[in-house]
Scaffold this motif. Structure first.
Motif, short mmCIF file in Angstrom:
data_model
loop_
_atom_site.label_atom_id
_atom_site.label_comp_id
_atom_site.label_asym_id
_atom_site.label_seq_id
_atom_site.Cartn_x
_atom_site.Cartn_y
_atom_site.Cartn_z
N GLY A 1 62.85 72.51 96.62
CA GLY A 1 62.16 71.20 95.61
C GLY A 1 61.14 70.29 97.47
O GLY A 1 61.29 70.46 98.15
N PRO A 2 60.30 69.53 96.99
CA PRO A 2 59.85 68.31 97.95
C PRO A 2 60.51 67.48 98.54
O PRO A 2 61.53 67.10 97.86
N VAL A 3 59.94 67.31 99.59
CA VAL A 3 61.18 65.94 100.22
C VAL A 3 59.99 65.50 101.27
O VAL A 3 58.87 65.83 101.28
N SER A 4 59.84 63.96 101.22
CA SER A 4 58.87 63.48 101.95
C SER A 4 59.57 61.98 102.59
O SER A 4 60.66 61.49 102.39
N ILE A 5 59.09 61.97 103.66
CA ILE A 5 59.80 61.97 105.30
C ILE A 5 58.12 60.88 105.47
O ILE A 5 57.62 61.34 106.01
N MET A 6 59.09 59.50 105.34
CA MET A 6 57.47 58.28 105.79
C MET A 6 58.04 57.84 107.07
O MET A 6 59.20 57.18 106.72
N PHE B 1 66.04 53.78 108.80
CA PHE B 1 66.99 54.78 109.39
C PHE B 1 67.56 56.14 109.95
O PHE B 1 65.70 56.41 110.01
N ARG B 2 68.29 55.81 110.33
CA ARG B 2 67.71 58.06 111.04
C ARG B 2 68.36 58.97 109.98
O ARG B 2 69.09 58.94 108.84
N LEU B 3 68.11 60.02 109.52
CA LEU B 3 67.61 60.81 109.41
C LEU B 3 67.98 62.05 110.16
O LEU B 3 66.89 62.19 111.03
N GLN B 4 68.94 63.37 109.87
CA GLN B 4 68.93 64.15 110.41
C GLN B 4 68.69 65.62 109.42
O GLN B 4 69.47 65.09 107.86
N VAL C 1 73.75 60.12 102.31
CA VAL C 1 74.04 59.54 102.72
C VAL C 1 74.98 58.21 102.85
O VAL C 1 76.00 58.06 102.26
N SER C 2 74.82 57.72 103.59
CA SER C 2 75.52 56.98 104.72
C SER C 2 75.58 55.87 105.59
O SER C 2 73.98 55.87 105.18
N ALA C 3 76.42 54.66 105.96
CA ALA C 3 75.74 53.67 106.87
C ALA C 3 74.99 53.63 107.71
O ALA C 3 73.78 53.06 107.94
N GLU C 4 76.06 54.67 108.69
CA GLU C 4 74.85 55.06 110.15
C GLU C 4 73.66 55.80 109.81
O GLU C 4 73.14 55.93 110.97
N GLY D 1 64.90 57.56 96.36
CA GLY D 1 64.26 57.11 96.94
C GLY D 1 65.40 56.27 97.98
O GLY D 1 66.45 55.87 97.89
N ILE D 2 65.46 57.13 99.20
CA ILE D 2 66.21 56.08 99.98
C ILE D 2 65.77 55.18 100.81
O ILE D 2 64.67 55.11 102.17
N LEU D 3 66.28 54.02 101.24
CA LEU D 3 65.80 53.10 102.40
C LEU D 3 66.47 53.10 102.93
O LEU D 3 67.83 53.15 102.92
N ALA D 4 66.44 52.14 104.62
CA ALA D 4 67.53 51.62 104.83
C ALA D 4 68.12 50.87 104.38
O ALA D 4 68.34 50.55 102.94
#
Length: 135
Positions: free
Chosen positions: A48-53, A4-7, A70-73, A33-36
């Motif tokens: 806090g920590p932010v982990s990006i895979m 997914f797009r992350l900004q 968090v949205s669909a886009e 946790g955020i997934l597509a």
């Protein structure tokens, strides 16, 4: 794994603007946790920590408060400040933590005490993320 797009944006710059496979972020309600295709969500982010895979590899950053949407886009984080764990100046973070502890010991107003507490939390977060204790 789907991506997914992350900004991630700060007042100074666009910190991250790319695809991600997974995002783990600390919210005021706990780690999330955020997934597509994650359901829509908005929330506050304390220090806090932010982990990006991305491409199966995690990269960790330390965030100093913000908000997440968090949205669909896409998923967007607006942060006061954020830095990669491997770019943290650990000596500065340790000095900042000590300065905050000293300010908290002094007789100060409630406003000054809250500011010192916030500074200490941010410094301890940076130290923890740099040391790898936030995974």
């Amino acid at each position: 794994m789907a991506s997914f797009r992350l900004q991630i944006i700060t007042p100074e710059k666009i910190f991250y603007d790319d695809e991600a496979e997974r995002l783990i972020v600390r919210t005021t309600e706990g780690d999330m946790g955020i997934l597509a295709r994650h359901e829509s969500f908005a929330g506050a982010l304390p220090s806090g920590p932010v982990s990006i895979m991305k491409d199966g590899e995690y990269r960790i950053a330390a965030i100093s408060s913000g908000v997440i949407k968090v949205s669909a886009e896409k998923t967007t984080i607006i942060a006061e400040a954020i830095e990669w764990a491997d770019e943290i100046d650990i000596e500065w973070a340790n000095r900042s933590a000590e300065e905050a502890r000293e300010k908290m010991k002094q007789e100060k107003s409630d406003k000054e005490l809250r500011y010192a507490e916030l500074k200490l939390k941010r410094a301890l977060n940076r130290i923890s993320v740099h040391s790898g204790n936030s995974k």
